[in-house]
Design a protein around this motif. Structure first.
Motif, PDB file in Angstrom:
ATOM      1  N   ASN A 167       5.113  77.826  -4.937  1.00 37.77           N
ATOM      2  CA  ASN A 167       4.830  77.056  -6.167  1.00 37.77           C
ATOM      3  C   ASN A 167       6.115  76.521  -6.796  1.00 37.77           C
ATOM      4  N   VAL A 168       6.879  75.793  -6.013  1.00 39.93           N
ATOM      5  CA  VAL A 168       8.156  75.248  -6.487  1.00 39.93           C
ATOM      6  C   VAL A 168       7.900  74.196  -7.559  1.00 39.93           C
ATOM      7  N   SER A 169       8.508  74.387  -8.716  1.00 38.88           N
ATOM      8  CA  SER A 169       8.252  73.487  -9.851  1.00 38.88           C
ATOM      9  C   SER A 169       9.411  72.552 -10.158  1.00 38.88           C
ATOM     10  N   SER A 170      10.609  72.840  -9.643  1.00 39.27           N
ATOM     11  CA  SER A 170      11.774  71.995  -9.931  1.00 39.27           C
ATOM     12  C   SER A 170      11.555  70.597  -9.374  1.00 39.27           C
ATOM     13  N   ARG A 171      11.815  69.594 -10.176  1.00 38.04           N
ATOM     14  CA  ARG A 171      11.563  68.224  -9.763  1.00 38.04           C
ATOM     15  C   ARG A 171      12.787  67.570  -9.128  1.00 38.04           C
ATOM     16  N   GLY A 172      13.954  68.120  -9.405  1.00 42.16           N
ATOM     17  CA  GLY A 172      15.174  67.527  -8.882  1.00 42.16           C
ATOM     18  C   GLY A 172      15.822  68.387  -7.813  1.00 42.16           C
ATOM     19  N   PHE A 173      17.180  68.367  -7.758  1.00 39.55           N
ATOM     20  CA  PHE A 173      17.910  69.121  -6.747  1.00 39.55           C
ATOM     21  C   PHE A 173      17.804  70.631  -6.959  1.00 39.55           C
ATOM     22  N   GLY A 174      17.351  71.056  -8.139  1.00 36.71           N
ATOM     23  CA  GLY A 174      17.200  72.480  -8.405  1.00 36.71           C
ATOM     24  C   GLY A 174      16.201  73.155  -7.492  1.00 36.71           C
ATOM     25  N   MET A 175      15.386  72.370  -6.780  1.00 37.60           N
ATOM     26  CA  MET A 175      14.402  72.972  -5.875  1.00 37.60           C
ATOM     27  C   MET A 175      15.073  73.794  -4.775  1.00 37.60           C
ATOM     28  N   GLU A 176      16.318  73.445  -4.398  1.00 38.39           N
ATOM     29  CA  GLU A 176      17.006  74.204  -3.355  1.00 38.39           C
ATOM     30  C   GLU A 176      17.236  75.643  -3.809  1.00 38.39           C
ATOM     31  N   ALA A 177      17.721  75.808  -5.038  1.00 36.55           N
ATOM     32  CA  ALA A 177      17.953  77.156  -5.573  1.00 36.55           C
ATOM     33  C   ALA A 177      16.641  77.883  -5.826  1.00 36.55           C
ATOM     34  N   GLU A 178      15.622  77.156  -6.285  1.00 37.57           N
ATOM     35  CA  GLU A 178      14.341  77.800  -6.565  1.00 37.57           C
ATOM     36  C   GLU A 178      13.697  78.322  -5.289  1.00 37.57           C
ATOM     37  N   VAL A 179      13.723  77.528  -4.225  1.00 37.97           N
ATOM     38  CA  VAL A 179      13.153  77.972  -2.963  1.00 37.97           C
ATOM     39  C   VAL A 179      13.855  79.236  -2.486  1.00 37.97           C
ATOM     40  N   THR A 180      15.192  79.215  -2.489  1.00 37.18           N
ATOM     41  CA  THR A 180      15.938  80.372  -1.998  1.00 37.18           C
ATOM     42  C   THR A 180      15.732  81.591  -2.882  1.00 37.18           C
ATOM     43  N   GLY A 181      15.768  81.403  -4.204  1.00 40.54           N
ATOM     44  CA  GLY A 181      15.565  82.519  -5.113  1.00 40.54           C
ATOM     45  C   GLY A 181      14.206  83.174  -4.924  1.00 40.54           C
ATOM     46  N   LYS A 182      13.177  82.373  -4.746  1.00 44.37           N
ATOM     47  CA  LYS A 182      11.831  82.919  -4.570  1.00 44.37           C
ATOM     48  C   LYS A 182      11.670  83.599  -3.219  1.00 44.37           C
ATOM     49  N   LEU A 183      12.310  83.063  -2.191  1.00 47.07           N
ATOM     50  CA  LEU A 183      12.274  83.731  -0.890  1.00 47.07           C
ATOM     51  C   LEU A 183      12.967  85.091  -0.958  1.00 47.07           C
ATOM     52  N   LEU A 184      14.142  85.131  -1.583  1.00 41.57           N
ATOM     53  CA  LEU A 184      14.900  86.382  -1.656  1.00 41.57           C
ATOM     54  C   LEU A 184      14.171  87.422  -2.504  1.00 41.57           C
ATOM     55  N   ARG A 185      13.473  86.992  -3.538  1.00 38.66           N
ATOM     56  CA  ARG A 185      12.669  87.930  -4.334  1.00 38.66           C
ATOM     57  C   ARG A 185      11.566  88.556  -3.489  1.00 38.66           C
ATOM     58  N   ARG A 186      11.087  87.828  -2.512  1.00 35.83           N
ATOM     59  CA  ARG A 186      10.047  88.342  -1.621  1.00 35.83           C
ATOM     60  C   ARG A 186      10.615  89.107  -0.436  1.00 35.83           C
ATOM     61  N   LYS A 187      11.918  89.329  -0.469  1.00 33.98           N
ATOM     62  CA  LYS A 187      12.604  90.043   0.611  1.00 33.98           C
ATOM     63  C   LYS A 187      12.578  89.256   1.926  1.00 33.98           C
ATOM     64  N   VAL A 188      12.412  87.942   1.839  1.00 34.87           N
ATOM     65  CA  VAL A 188      12.485  87.079   3.024  1.00 34.87           C
ATOM     66  C   VAL A 188      13.905  86.519   3.094  1.00 34.87           C
ATOM     67  N   ARG A 189      14.663  86.970   4.061  1.00 33.42           N
ATOM     68  CA  ARG A 189      16.050  86.543   4.186  1.00 33.42           C
ATOM     69  C   ARG A 189      16.182  85.559   5.341  1.00 33.42           C
ATOM     70  N   PRO A 190      16.718  84.389   5.056  1.00 26.46           N
ATOM     71  CA  PRO A 190      16.783  83.352   6.088  1.00 26.46           C
ATOM     72  C   PRO A 190      17.660  83.738   7.278  1.00 26.46           C
ATOM     73  N   TYR A 191      17.219  83.326   8.436  1.00 31.13           N
ATOM     74  CA  TYR A 191      18.018  83.379   9.664  1.00 31.13           C
ATOM     75  C   TYR A 191      18.824  82.085   9.672  1.00 31.13           C
ATOM     76  N   GLU A 192      20.129  82.169   9.889  1.00 27.15           N
ATOM     77  CA  GLU A 192      20.967  80.968   9.797  1.00 27.15           C
ATOM     78  C   GLU A 192      21.511  80.552  11.163  1.00 27.15           C
ATOM     79  N   VAL A 193      21.532  79.245  11.374  1.00 23.66           N
ATOM     80  CA  VAL A 193      22.145  78.687  12.579  1.00 23.66           C
ATOM     81  C   VAL A 193      23.130  77.597  12.145  1.00 23.66           C
ATOM     82  N   PRO A 194      24.231  77.434  12.855  1.00 22.68           N
ATOM     83  CA  PRO A 194      25.220  76.408  12.482  1.00 22.68           C
ATOM     84  C   PRO A 194      24.690  74.999  12.746  1.00 22.68           C
ATOM     85  N   ILE A 195      25.018  74.087  11.858  1.00 21.50           N
ATOM     86  CA  ILE A 195      24.620  72.688  12.013  1.00 21.50           C
ATOM     87  C   ILE A 195      25.807  71.786  11.704  1.00 21.50           C
TER      88      ILE A 195
END
Length: 241
Positions: A167-195
């Motif tokens: 339920n991401v509500s940020s309308r601007g660039f803040g959505m990046e932080a909101e997505v990550t913050g909500k994932l981390l609150r759910r204990k979902v930690r991203p797997y990272e690959v170099p790009i």
């Protein structure tokens, strides 16, 4: 598995055609669709989109500009794939990296995959842009006791059902932080690959500013302060480290 590639665009007439061609020319390991949302552009962006004939492309138009977060929300609502990833139309990211994001999911190693940028002299917009990104990423690591390398990356691949449940509500660039913050609150930690990454300049159309960094910090603090409650993942989504 079908992947929905979501492309928010705003006044990108100079780059949109190349961005679409590059995205569609990649040899993907899954079926794909490219959901493009024109966020109220005032140039020829909408005209270019209406001329695209590739059946993999679906174009949606906002009557007025609402922000990147709002454009992605519209794209997510219209996505028909099982997984999604965002691809900006500014040519800063290489679509050829997308199959690398998909592979850990296909191998059963991850549910959420982030593309981690390595900044260098040819890939950074400015010193302060890189420091701002590192500051926001460090704040997330401290607040949620984790370690991720690049919070502000555009490349965030995850199940469509999971993104919708945030339920991401940020309308601007803040959505990046909101997505990550909500994932981390759910204990979902991203797997990272170099790009790979090549930042464009302000003259070329770079839109993010220091205000977006301040907003990102506020959003992370807000998400960390929320009561945990009963955290539920969507049916069929299995969290993997």
């Amino acid at each position: 598995m079908k992947l929905s590639i979501l492309m928010p665009v705003y006044n990108e007439e100079a780059r949109l055609a190349d961005a679409l061609t590059q995205a569609l020319d990649v040899k993907y390991t899954t079926d794909i669709e490219l959901v493009v949302v024109d966020d109220g552009s005032r140039d020829r962006t909408a005209e270019i989109l209406r001329g695209v004939q590739d059946p993999r492309v679906r174009a949606i138009f906002h009557e007025r500009n609402q922000g990147k977060g709002a454009a992605i929300r519209t794209a997510v609502e219209n996505a028909t794939g099982e997984y999604l990833v965002v691809l900006d139309a500014d040519l800063e990211y290489d679509p050829n990296d997308i199959p690398r994001l998909i592979q850990p999911v296909l191998d059963g190693h991850a549910t959420v995959v982030y593309g981690n940028r390595t900044f260098g002299s040819h890939s950074s917009f400015s010193f302060w842009y890189v420091m701002g990104n590192k500051a926001v990423t460090t704040a997330a690591n401290v607040l949620f006791n984790c370690y991720i390398g690049d919070l502000e990356t555009c490349y965030k691949l995850m199940p469509v059902a999971l993104y919708r449940s945030l339920n991401v509500s940020s309308r601007g660039f803040g959505m990046e932080a909101e997505v990550t913050g909500k994932l981390l609150r759910r204990k979902v930690r991203p797997y990272e690959v170099p790009i790979s990454y090549r930042a464009r300049s302000r003259e070329e159309g770079k839109k993010i500013t220091w205000r977006d960094g301040v907003q990102a910090l506020w959003i992370l603090l807000r998400e960390r302060a929320r009561r945990p409650g009963a955290i539920q993942l969507p049916t069929g989504v299995i969290p993997r480290p």
